[in-house]
Motif scaffolding. Structure first.
Motif, PDB file in Angstrom:
ATOM      1  N   ASN A 518      -5.352  -0.502  -3.271  1.00 27.11           N
ATOM      2  CA  ASN A 518      -4.658  -1.102  -2.130  1.00 27.11           C
ATOM      3  C   ASN A 518      -4.875  -0.200  -0.927  1.00 27.11           C
ATOM      4  OD1 ASN A 518      -2.162   0.776  -1.742  1.00 27.11           O
ATOM      5  ND2 ASN A 518      -2.163   0.325  -3.952  1.00 27.11           N
ATOM      6  N   LYS A 520      -2.679   1.048   1.094  1.00 27.65           N
ATOM      7  CA  LYS A 520      -1.600   1.989   1.375  1.00 27.65           C
ATOM      8  C   LYS A 520      -1.803   3.283   0.592  1.00 27.65           C
ATOM      9  CE  LYS A 520       3.393   2.669   0.980  1.00 27.65           C
ATOM     10  NZ  LYS A 520       4.687   2.095   0.496  1.00 27.65           N
ATOM     11  N   ASP A 521      -1.772   3.195  -0.726  1.00 28.47           N
ATOM     12  CA  ASP A 521      -1.907   4.390  -1.567  1.00 28.47           C
ATOM     13  C   ASP A 521      -3.364   4.741  -1.868  1.00 28.47           C
ATOM     14  OD1 ASP A 521       0.903   4.568  -1.805  1.00 28.47           O
ATOM     15  OD2 ASP A 521       0.873   3.095  -3.426  1.00 28.47           O
ATOM     16  N   ARG A 522      -4.262   3.746  -1.818  1.00 32.56           N
ATOM     17  CA  ARG A 522      -5.686   3.936  -2.117  1.00 32.56           C
ATOM     18  C   ARG A 522      -5.899   4.681  -3.436  1.00 32.56           C
ATOM     19  NH1 ARG A 522      -8.644   2.614   2.445  1.00 32.56           N
ATOM     20  NH2 ARG A 522      -7.413   2.437   4.365  1.00 32.56           N
ATOM     21  N   ASN A 536      -5.370   8.253  -2.336  1.00 29.04           N
ATOM     22  CA  ASN A 536      -6.056   8.630  -1.092  1.00 29.04           C
ATOM     23  C   ASN A 536      -6.999   9.810  -1.300  1.00 29.04           C
ATOM     24  OD1 ASN A 536      -6.675   8.259   1.631  1.00 29.04           O
ATOM     25  ND2 ASN A 536      -5.129   9.736   2.297  1.00 29.04           N
TER      26      ASN A 536
END
Length: 551
Positions: A518, A520-522, A536
């Motif tokens: 996703n 957001k968090d990757r 991330n």
């Protein structure tokens, strides 16, 4: 602004794959058999080899003649046979000779099947496209032997030989007429024919025709990207994995037409007499192909033009029909919106090329040498790039940073681009990974370890890194080294992939839950002896790459 000279990289992939083909790196020899098993399909009966719980069927024809008047066209139908056809590997596509395989030939449409049983079970089917760019390779490499996947995880594995190089990807649509429509994608359409064969026949091999995963590494990853975007392939698979070969963009019609014109000039054939190509011996065409650039030029996404001058190279063509658009540009293909996807790369991809090209001087470089090595590819951004990587990796040597930059530029940026575009599609999930098991083997005559080089993942994901049957026997992998913990990493990798094939969600025992990617968090799954989810990952470094892209 391009991240790196992709043409230079892809040419190395092709040359490196050629080195593997002739080095003896894992090509299947004769299999000891426990017995035979027979199955009948429409053209005739097949005899497979039963070996330690796996039925192996080699050299099954899935398409007919592609030579003579079928050159550059769709294949003739498979000719029926009488009696029982034995399990022997079929000829690979035209290329330099391959170790322990039949001689390459123009008529090369054969596939291999590994299955736990020719029964009524509906096992997941894992359909693999081999690497080697679009110019070499076959479905008979020992590192990608499907026996252990079939035996240990109760799946059916299928691999094809298909047309390669100019015999598979010469674009003639604009000069040869309707009979040659799609000529620039014959090699890809061969793979689709293999998928269609699976749909029609795999139930007789204990497989589920409605649960098919396509996957591939390096050039096979790019082939998988193309299949993911091809209307003709869409009915025949349900999920996909793109491994160390993100095929974001392919060759334009304009570039492919330039390459065709260059080939005709090399052969002294006017375009109006293009039919003379049908009379040139395949061995002569292979020799001519070797004089041309190995791969198509990189296509700049902002201008849609070649980023390097000149033509050359053979690979899939965005012809508006067989391949309607670039696989993942400007977006993920709508046709596969509902098909789950795995995508990722190896942490130390470039070490493969140091090994293959014998670039041992790189291991000794200092930071001044690092700047000089990177500047031809990254220009004025080189200083910023090195500064960022020295900040995020304060203990790294110059060669460590060179490998990290080169590896992510080659395979990582495209993989992340694919994952991000798939997320934005709001369809089926995508899962991002890095393979990180570290081999202790040294590169050539240096003290620098291989780490996790390009292509090392093949034997791991096929679960071909396993303990020897006799514990007293030495056990060493070509790239993976001697450490026994590699067996655990291989099992994790194979279980994640086979579970994904079965359910559309990767999972394995003793491995953390792998969340879908996703924005957001990757989250990224790092695959190793001990797997971990990292959010991330490479965040600061990727921010630098994105700033360069916008420059």
């Amino acid at each position: 602004m391009t991240f790196t000279n992709r043409r230079h990289f892809l040419s190395q992939v092709s040359f490196a794959a050629a080195a593997l083909a002739t080095s003896g790196f894992g090509f299947t020899s004769h299999v000891k058999r426990d017995g035979f098993v027979e199955v009948e399909i429409a053209p005739g009966k097949l005899r497979g080899v039963r070996y330690e719980g796996v039925n192996i069927f080699r050299g099954i024809p899935y398409g007919g003649k592609v030579s003579g008047d079928r050159r550059f066209r769709r294949p003739a139908p498979v000719e029926p046979w009488t009696g029982v056809r034995s399990s022997v590997f079929g000829a690979p596509a035209m290329q330099p000779p391959r170790h322990n395989e039949p001689a390459p030939a123009e008529d090369c449409l054969f596939l291999n099947v590994w299955t736990p049983g020719n029964d009524d079970k509906k096992r997941p089917v894992m359909f693999y496209s081999h690497g080697g760019g679009f110019v070499i390779g076959s479905g008979a490499s020992q590192s990608q032997d499907g026996s252990n996947l079939a035996r240990n995880f109760d799946v059916v594995v299928v691999q094809t030989n298909h047309r390669l190089g100019l015999l598979g990807f010469l674009y003639l649509d604009e000069i040869a007429g309707a009979d040659y429509a799609g000529s620039g994608n014959m090699g890809m359409l061969d793979i689709v024919d293999g998928l269609k064969w699976v749909h029609e026949n795999i139930a007789r091999f204990g497989g589920d025709p409605d649960n098919v995963m396509i996957f591939g590494e390096s050039g096979g990853g790019a082939k998988t990207s193309c299949l993911y975007a091809m209307p003709t392939a869409a009915p025949y698979f349900n999920k996909a994995s793109i491994e160390s070969g993100p095929g974001v963009r392919m060759t334009t019609k304009e570039a492919a037409a330039q390459t065709t014109a260059m080939l005709l000039r090399e052969l002294n054939i006017p375009s109006k007499d293009w039919r003379k190509l049908l009379d040139v011996p395949a061995t002569d065409l292979l020799a001519i192909q070797a004089k041309l650039p190995f791969v198509p030029p990189f296509i700049d996404k902002e201008t849609n033009k070649t980023a390097q001058p000149g033509a050359g190279g053979f690979g899939p063509v965005v012809d508006g029909n067989v391949l309607p658009h670039h696989p993942f540009d400007p977006a993920a293909p709508e046709i596969s919106k509902d098909k789950p996807l795995l995508v990722g790369w190896n942490e130390d991809e470039y070490n493969f090329f140091i090994w293959q090209r014998k670039e041992t001087d790189l291991v000794k470089m200092d930071f001044d040498g690092l700047h000089k090595k990177l500047e031809p590819f990254h220009g004025a951004d080189t200083g910023k790039m090195i500064e960022t990587y020295r900040k995020t990796r304060p203990d790294a040597s110059a060669i460590d940073i060179f490998v990290a930059i080169s590896s992510i530029a080659m395979m990582g940026l495209g993989s992340i681009d694919i994952a991000e575009k798939k997320v934005k599609q709001n369809g089926a999930p995508v899962y991002l990974y890095n393979f990180g098991y570290k081999s202790e083997k040294k590169i050539l005559n240096t003290d620098y370890p291989m780490g996790t080089p390009h292509a090392m993942d093949i034997s791991f994901k096929f679960n071909n890194e396993v303990p020897p049957k006799n514990p007293s026997q030495p056990s060493e992998s070509f790239f993976g080294g001697k450490k026994p913990e590699r067996f655990v990493a291989s099992h994790h990798f194979a279980e994640l992939w086979t579970t994904f094939a079965r359910t559309g969600k990767p999972a394995a025992k003793d491995v953390p839950t792998w969340p879908a990617y996703n924005l957001k968090d990757r989250p990224t799954m790092r695959i190793d002896t001990n797997c971990e989810v990292i959010n991330n990952r490479f965040g600061e470094e990727l921010a630098m790459w994105r700033s360069i892209k916008k420059a």
